[in-house]
Design a protein around this motif. Sequence first.
Motif, PDB file in Angstrom:
ATOM      1  N   PRO A 195     -19.938  51.567  -6.285  1.00  0.00           N
ATOM      2  CA  PRO A 195     -18.805  50.469  -6.421  1.00  0.00           C
ATOM      3  C   PRO A 195     -18.147  50.561  -7.718  1.00  0.00           C
ATOM      4  N   GLU A 196     -17.519  49.634  -7.933  1.00  0.00           N
ATOM      5  CA  GLU A 196     -16.664  49.591  -9.294  1.00  0.00           C
ATOM      6  C   GLU A 196     -17.730  49.571 -10.457  1.00  0.00           C
ATOM      7  N   LYS A 197     -17.538  50.147 -11.622  1.00  0.00           N
ATOM      8  CA  LYS A 197     -18.216  50.212 -12.658  1.00  0.00           C
ATOM      9  C   LYS A 197     -18.670  48.707 -13.162  1.00  0.00           C
ATOM     10  N   GLY A 198     -19.861  48.530 -13.226  1.00  0.00           N
ATOM     11  CA  GLY A 198     -20.371  46.980 -13.605  1.00  0.00           C
ATOM     12  C   GLY A 198     -20.967  46.290 -12.390  1.00  0.00           C
ATOM     13  N   GLN A 199     -20.590  46.744 -11.078  1.00  0.00           N
ATOM     14  CA  GLN A 199     -20.978  46.028  -9.697  1.00  0.00           C
ATOM     15  C   GLN A 199     -22.411  46.430  -9.404  1.00  0.00           C
ATOM     16  N   VAL A 200     -22.923  47.554  -9.840  1.00  0.00           N
ATOM     17  CA  VAL A 200     -23.999  47.919  -9.720  1.00  0.00           C
ATOM     18  C   VAL A 200     -25.201  47.236 -10.072  1.00  0.00           C
ATOM     19  N   ALA A 201     -25.112  46.689 -11.194  1.00  0.00           N
ATOM     20  CA  ALA A 201     -25.952  45.661 -11.718  1.00  0.00           C
ATOM     21  C   ALA A 201     -25.994  44.599 -11.089  1.00  0.00           C
ATOM     22  N   GLU A 202     -24.780  43.988 -10.518  1.00  0.00           N
ATOM     23  CA  GLU A 202     -24.706  42.778  -9.743  1.00  0.00           C
ATOM     24  C   GLU A 202     -25.205  42.799  -8.558  1.00  0.00           C
ATOM     25  N   ARG A 203     -25.033  43.958  -7.838  1.00  0.00           N
ATOM     26  CA  ARG A 203     -25.732  43.982  -6.578  1.00  0.00           C
ATOM     27  C   ARG A 203     -27.286  44.517  -6.502  1.00  0.00           C
ATOM     28  N   LEU A 204     -27.766  44.824  -7.756  1.00  0.00           N
ATOM     29  CA  LEU A 204     -29.312  45.029  -7.773  1.00  0.00           C
ATOM     30  C   LEU A 204     -30.113  43.907  -8.334  1.00  0.00           C
ATOM     31  N   LYS A 226     -34.293  41.899   0.407  1.00  0.00           N
ATOM     32  CA  LYS A 226     -33.722  40.607  -0.052  1.00  0.00           C
ATOM     33  C   LYS A 226     -32.771  40.109   1.183  1.00  0.00           C
ATOM     34  N   ASP A 227     -33.067  38.932   1.596  1.00  0.00           N
ATOM     35  CA  ASP A 227     -32.178  38.434   2.493  1.00  0.00           C
ATOM     36  C   ASP A 227     -31.900  39.273   3.723  1.00  0.00           C
ATOM     37  N   GLY A 228     -32.854  40.057   4.182  1.00  0.00           N
ATOM     38  CA  GLY A 228     -32.576  40.834   5.279  1.00  0.00           C
ATOM     39  C   GLY A 228     -32.290  42.527   4.712  1.00  0.00           C
ATOM     40  N   GLU A 229     -31.693  42.459   3.547  1.00  0.00           N
ATOM     41  CA  GLU A 229     -31.281  43.806   3.179  1.00  0.00           C
ATOM     42  C   GLU A 229     -32.280  44.704   2.407  1.00  0.00           C
ATOM     43  N   SER A 230     -32.727  45.815   2.920  1.00  0.00           N
ATOM     44  CA  SER A 230     -33.623  46.505   1.867  1.00  0.00           C
ATOM     45  C   SER A 230     -33.064  47.248   0.754  1.00  0.00           C
ATOM     46  N   LEU A 231     -33.704  47.450  -0.301  1.00  0.00           N
ATOM     47  CA  LEU A 231     -33.265  48.086  -1.484  1.00  0.00           C
ATOM     48  C   LEU A 231     -32.957  49.349  -1.145  1.00  0.00           C
ATOM     49  N   SER A 232     -33.697  50.203  -0.377  1.00  0.00           N
ATOM     50  CA  SER A 232     -33.495  51.809  -0.210  1.00  0.00           C
ATOM     51  C   SER A 232     -32.191  51.803   0.681  1.00  0.00           C
ATOM     52  N   LYS A 233     -31.814  50.970   1.687  1.00  0.00           N
ATOM     53  CA  LYS A 233     -30.588  51.242   2.239  1.00  0.00           C
ATOM     54  C   LYS A 233     -29.451  50.748   1.229  1.00  0.00           C
ATOM     55  N   LEU A 234     -29.439  49.698   0.519  1.00  0.00           N
ATOM     56  CA  LEU A 234     -28.545  49.610  -0.389  1.00  0.00           C
ATOM     57  C   LEU A 234     -28.215  50.502  -1.207  1.00  0.00           C
ATOM     58  N   MET A 235     -29.440  51.194  -1.643  1.00  0.00           N
ATOM     59  CA  MET A 235     -28.809  52.448  -2.739  1.00  0.00           C
ATOM     60  C   MET A 235     -28.213  53.808  -1.918  1.00  0.00           C
ATOM     61  N   LYS A 236     -28.604  53.541  -0.828  1.00  0.00           N
ATOM     62  CA  LYS A 236     -27.879  54.754  -0.024  1.00  0.00           C
ATOM     63  C   LYS A 236     -26.435  54.483   0.186  1.00  0.00           C
ATOM     64  N   GLU A 237     -26.159  53.253   0.420  1.00  0.00           N
ATOM     65  CA  GLU A 237     -24.946  52.678   0.645  1.00  0.00           C
ATOM     66  C   GLU A 237     -24.069  53.048  -0.684  1.00  0.00           C
ATOM     67  N   MET A 238     -24.680  52.591  -1.624  1.00  0.00           N
ATOM     68  CA  MET A 238     -23.849  52.476  -3.043  1.00  0.00           C
ATOM     69  C   MET A 238     -23.685  54.358  -3.505  1.00  0.00           C
ATOM     70  N   GLN A 239     -24.858  54.848  -3.123  1.00  0.00           N
ATOM     71  CA  GLN A 239     -24.744  56.175  -3.532  1.00  0.00           C
ATOM     72  C   GLN A 239     -23.200  57.053  -2.858  1.00  0.00           C
ATOM     73  N   ASP A 240     -23.601  56.713  -1.657  1.00  0.00           N
ATOM     74  CA  ASP A 240     -22.276  57.333  -0.711  1.00  0.00           C
ATOM     75  C   ASP A 240     -20.787  56.621  -1.189  1.00  0.00           C
TER      76      ASP A 240
END
Length: 305
Positions: free
Chosen positions: A288-297, A271-285
């Motif tokens: 984000p604050e609780k509640g922001q996972v859903a917002e980013r996905l 989405k908009d040049g960002e891959s889902l797999s890359k985002l997952m890796k970034e968030m895993q490492d």
Amino acid sequence: MKHLFFALTLTAVAAAAPPEQDRKAILAMAGNHAVDFHFQETVPVAPGYKLKEGSYDESAHEIVKVVEDSPERIALQHILVVKDKKGETKIIKHWAQVWTWQDTEILDYCGEDGVHNWKKVKLSQDEAAGTWSQLVTQVDDTPRYEGYGRWVHKMGESSWQSSPTRRPLPRREYTKRDDYDYLLVTNRHTITPIGWVHFQDNRKIVDREDEDKQVLCYEEGLNSYVRAEVPQGKAALDWWAEHGAFWDEVRTFWISAGESTEKSFSYTTSKDGESLSKLMKEMQDNPPEKGQVAERLQPFVIADK
């Protein structure tokens, strides 16, 4: 979570709690294992198709951890322990299998490259009676496939066999092949004295607009899980203790975004040049604050259909 809908007119058998022998078989897949993965094309079906030479074979160590256990739902999370090219140990969140008793909604894959569409197949109470669905998720907890069937315990054997189920191209091929569109698979899980095995009867399907649907070839899959000591097994469990809460939040999002909705749903892997797999890796490492996972996905979910 998925909901099970019970009509007042269900028979005593259909309304019964799941057999303890079924639950015992599912839970028997948990533990530490040495795993061998084997896939090989066996029969060409489409005119002129030549079987892929050789087979795909990999070995690894894997921990299967019970992450949810209620009377009518069991979730098993697989965690890989592998060596990288430098010989260093890597811990990788692998697939998960979620078992639901007498499930009346099954996800059916009907997507294409980059866009994963899932429609809901409704089962009648009679069709679902006595069965378990198995939802398999990918490494990012998005759906991989789902089927349903009965556990059978006879002659010392405990086995579950699924209905035929569609699934996207496997990771071993989706960046290398474009000559078929999805797999149509019948799965069988069998518990053994030393672990368990996962058989896959695969058909590679060509399904394209303005073309007749056809089977390209058959493929056999055999994944063997043998109970064994896992090097760095404690480190893998420590890793899950650190990251499990994040992945629980991710799984909750995908349940609410698709699995428990009334309609079918779709999501994109970019989405908009960002891959889902890359985002997952970034968030895993860096969770984000609780509640922001859903917002980013949420932007990756296309629409209900």
